[in-house]
Motif scaffolding. Structure first.
Motif, PDB file in Angstrom:
ATOM      1  N   ALA A  51       0.826  -1.209   0.000  1.00 61.81           N
ATOM      2  CA  ALA A  51       0.000   0.000   0.000  1.00 61.81           C
ATOM      3  C   ALA A  51       0.862   1.261   0.000  1.00 61.81           C
ATOM      4  O   ALA A  51       0.484   2.270  -0.606  1.00 61.81           O
ATOM      5  CB  ALA A  51      -0.936  -0.005   1.202  1.00 61.81           C
ATOM      6  N   THR A  52       2.001   1.198   0.635  1.00 57.06           N
ATOM      7  CA  THR A  52       2.916   2.343   0.638  1.00 57.06           C
ATOM      8  C   THR A  52       3.423   2.623  -0.767  1.00 57.06           C
ATOM      9  O   THR A  52       3.473   3.771  -1.207  1.00 57.06           O
ATOM     10  CB  THR A  52       4.103   2.080   1.582  1.00 57.06           C
ATOM     11  OG1 THR A  52       3.603   1.816   2.881  1.00 57.06           O
ATOM     12  CG2 THR A  52       5.056   3.246   1.618  1.00 57.06           C
ATOM     13  N   TRP A  53       3.794   1.573  -1.503  1.00 56.57           N
ATOM     14  CA  TRP A  53       4.309   1.754  -2.850  1.00 56.57           C
ATOM     15  C   TRP A  53       3.215   2.210  -3.809  1.00 56.57           C
ATOM     16  O   TRP A  53       3.473   2.984  -4.727  1.00 56.57           O
ATOM     17  CB  TRP A  53       4.980   0.474  -3.338  1.00 56.57           C
ATOM     18  CG  TRP A  53       6.277   0.283  -2.621  1.00 56.57           C
ATOM     19  CD1 TRP A  53       6.526  -0.598  -1.622  1.00 56.57           C
ATOM     20  CD2 TRP A  53       7.474   1.036  -2.800  1.00 56.57           C
ATOM     21  NE1 TRP A  53       7.810  -0.446  -1.174  1.00 56.57           N
ATOM     22  CE2 TRP A  53       8.415   0.544  -1.881  1.00 56.57           C
ATOM     23  CE3 TRP A  53       7.840   2.076  -3.642  1.00 56.57           C
ATOM     24  CZ2 TRP A  53       9.703   1.062  -1.802  1.00 56.57           C
ATOM     25  CZ3 TRP A  53       9.119   2.581  -3.558  1.00 56.57           C
ATOM     26  CH2 TRP A  53      10.036   2.080  -2.648  1.00 56.57           C
ATOM     27  N   LYS A  54       1.993   1.734  -3.603  1.00 56.55           N
ATOM     28  CA  LYS A  54       0.874   2.211  -4.423  1.00 56.55           C
ATOM     29  C   LYS A  54       0.668   3.701  -4.200  1.00 56.55           C
ATOM     30  O   LYS A  54       0.401   4.443  -5.143  1.00 56.55           O
ATOM     31  CB  LYS A  54      -0.400   1.441  -4.087  1.00 56.55           C
ATOM     32  CG  LYS A  54      -0.389   0.025  -4.604  1.00 56.55           C
ATOM     33  CD  LYS A  54      -1.654  -0.703  -4.227  1.00 56.55           C
ATOM     34  CE  LYS A  54      -1.588  -2.150  -4.650  1.00 56.55           C
ATOM     35  NZ  LYS A  54      -2.777  -2.899  -4.240  1.00 56.55           N
ATOM     36  N   LYS A  62      -0.180  10.743 -12.102  1.00 51.98           N
ATOM     37  CA  LYS A  62      -1.040  11.922 -12.244  1.00 51.98           C
ATOM     38  C   LYS A  62      -2.451  11.667 -11.742  1.00 51.98           C
ATOM     39  O   LYS A  62      -3.434  11.948 -12.416  1.00 51.98           O
ATOM     40  CB  LYS A  62      -1.061  12.382 -13.693  1.00 51.98           C
ATOM     41  CG  LYS A  62       0.284  12.818 -14.195  1.00 51.98           C
ATOM     42  CD  LYS A  62       0.200  13.296 -15.611  1.00 51.98           C
ATOM     43  CE  LYS A  62       1.587  13.673 -16.106  1.00 51.98           C
ATOM     44  NZ  LYS A  62       1.590  14.097 -17.483  1.00 51.98           N
ATOM     45  N   GLY A  63      -2.552  11.104 -10.569  1.00 54.53           N
ATOM     46  CA  GLY A  63      -3.849  10.928  -9.933  1.00 54.53           C
ATOM     47  C   GLY A  63      -4.609   9.700 -10.356  1.00 54.53           C
ATOM     48  O   GLY A  63      -5.707   9.455  -9.885  1.00 54.53           O
ATOM     49  N   LYS A  64      -4.069   8.893 -11.269  1.00 52.88           N
ATOM     50  CA  LYS A  64      -4.733   7.662 -11.672  1.00 52.88           C
ATOM     51  C   LYS A  64      -4.619   6.651 -10.538  1.00 52.88           C
ATOM     52  O   LYS A  64      -3.615   6.577  -9.845  1.00 52.88           O
ATOM     53  CB  LYS A  64      -4.108   7.087 -12.937  1.00 52.88           C
ATOM     54  CG  LYS A  64      -4.264   7.980 -14.142  1.00 52.88           C
ATOM     55  CD  LYS A  64      -3.581   7.377 -15.341  1.00 52.88           C
ATOM     56  CE  LYS A  64      -3.641   8.317 -16.512  1.00 52.88           C
ATOM     57  NZ  LYS A  64      -2.890   7.795 -17.654  1.00 52.88           N
ATOM     58  N   VAL A  65      -5.637   5.857 -10.358  1.00 50.81           N
ATOM     59  CA  VAL A  65      -5.642   4.873  -9.281  1.00 50.81           C
ATOM     60  C   VAL A  65      -4.828   3.663  -9.729  1.00 50.81           C
ATOM     61  O   VAL A  65      -5.054   3.108 -10.801  1.00 50.81           O
ATOM     62  CB  VAL A  65      -7.079   4.443  -8.934  1.00 50.81           C
ATOM     63  CG1 VAL A  65      -7.079   3.370  -7.862  1.00 50.81           C
ATOM     64  CG2 VAL A  65      -7.886   5.647  -8.510  1.00 50.81           C
ATOM     65  N   VAL A  66      -3.866   3.288  -8.902  1.00 53.54           N
ATOM     66  CA  VAL A  66      -3.047   2.109  -9.183  1.00 53.54           C
ATOM     67  C   VAL A  66      -3.668   0.932  -8.466  1.00 53.54           C
ATOM     68  O   VAL A  66      -3.868   0.959  -7.260  1.00 53.54           O
ATOM     69  CB  VAL A  66      -1.587   2.316  -8.706  1.00 53.54           C
ATOM     70  CG1 VAL A  66      -0.760   1.086  -8.975  1.00 53.54           C
ATOM     71  CG2 VAL A  66      -0.996   3.533  -9.363  1.00 53.54           C
ATOM     72  N   LYS A  67      -4.017  -0.091  -9.223  1.00 49.57           N
ATOM     73  CA  LYS A  67      -4.676  -1.273  -8.615  1.00 49.57           C
ATOM     74  C   LYS A  67      -3.711  -2.409  -8.469  1.00 49.57           C
ATOM     75  O   LYS A  67      -2.782  -2.575  -9.129  1.00 49.57           O
ATOM     76  CB  LYS A  67      -5.865  -1.718  -9.457  1.00 49.57           C
ATOM     77  CG  LYS A  67      -6.967  -0.694  -9.451  1.00 49.57           C
ATOM     78  CD  LYS A  67      -8.132  -1.190 -10.242  1.00 49.57           C
ATOM     79  CE  LYS A  67      -9.222  -0.133 -10.250  1.00 49.57           C
ATOM     80  NZ  LYS A  67     -10.384  -0.550 -10.984  1.00 49.57           N
TER      81      LYS A  67
END
Length: 67
Positions: A51-54, A62-67
């Motif tokens: 979660a830290t790396w995400k 640029k604000g995109k959600v990394v899943k």
């Protein structure tokens, strides 16, 4: 009794490359722990949490959600 020193020139090239890669990874992990724990006032061992790396990579996407 004299100890024999291992000369760096006597090591095969593959071992030299492996030593450099391991040193870079170790320096990155220690630097991340210092940066996140000491400078960022967080838990240094939380860099091993995904979660830290995400959260960190979300700054680069640029604000995109990394899943």
């Amino acid at each position: 009794m004299r100890q024999k020193k291992i000369k760096l020139t006597s090591l095969p090239t593959a071992y030299k490359v492996l030593i450099v890669i391991c040193t870079i990874i170790l320096a990155f992990l220690i630097g991340s722990m210092i940066g996140f724990g000491v400078l960022g006032d967080g838990n240094p061992f939380s860099i091993f949490d995904s979660a830290t790396w995400k959260h960190i990579f979300s700054y680069f996407t640029k604000g995109k959600v990394v899943k």
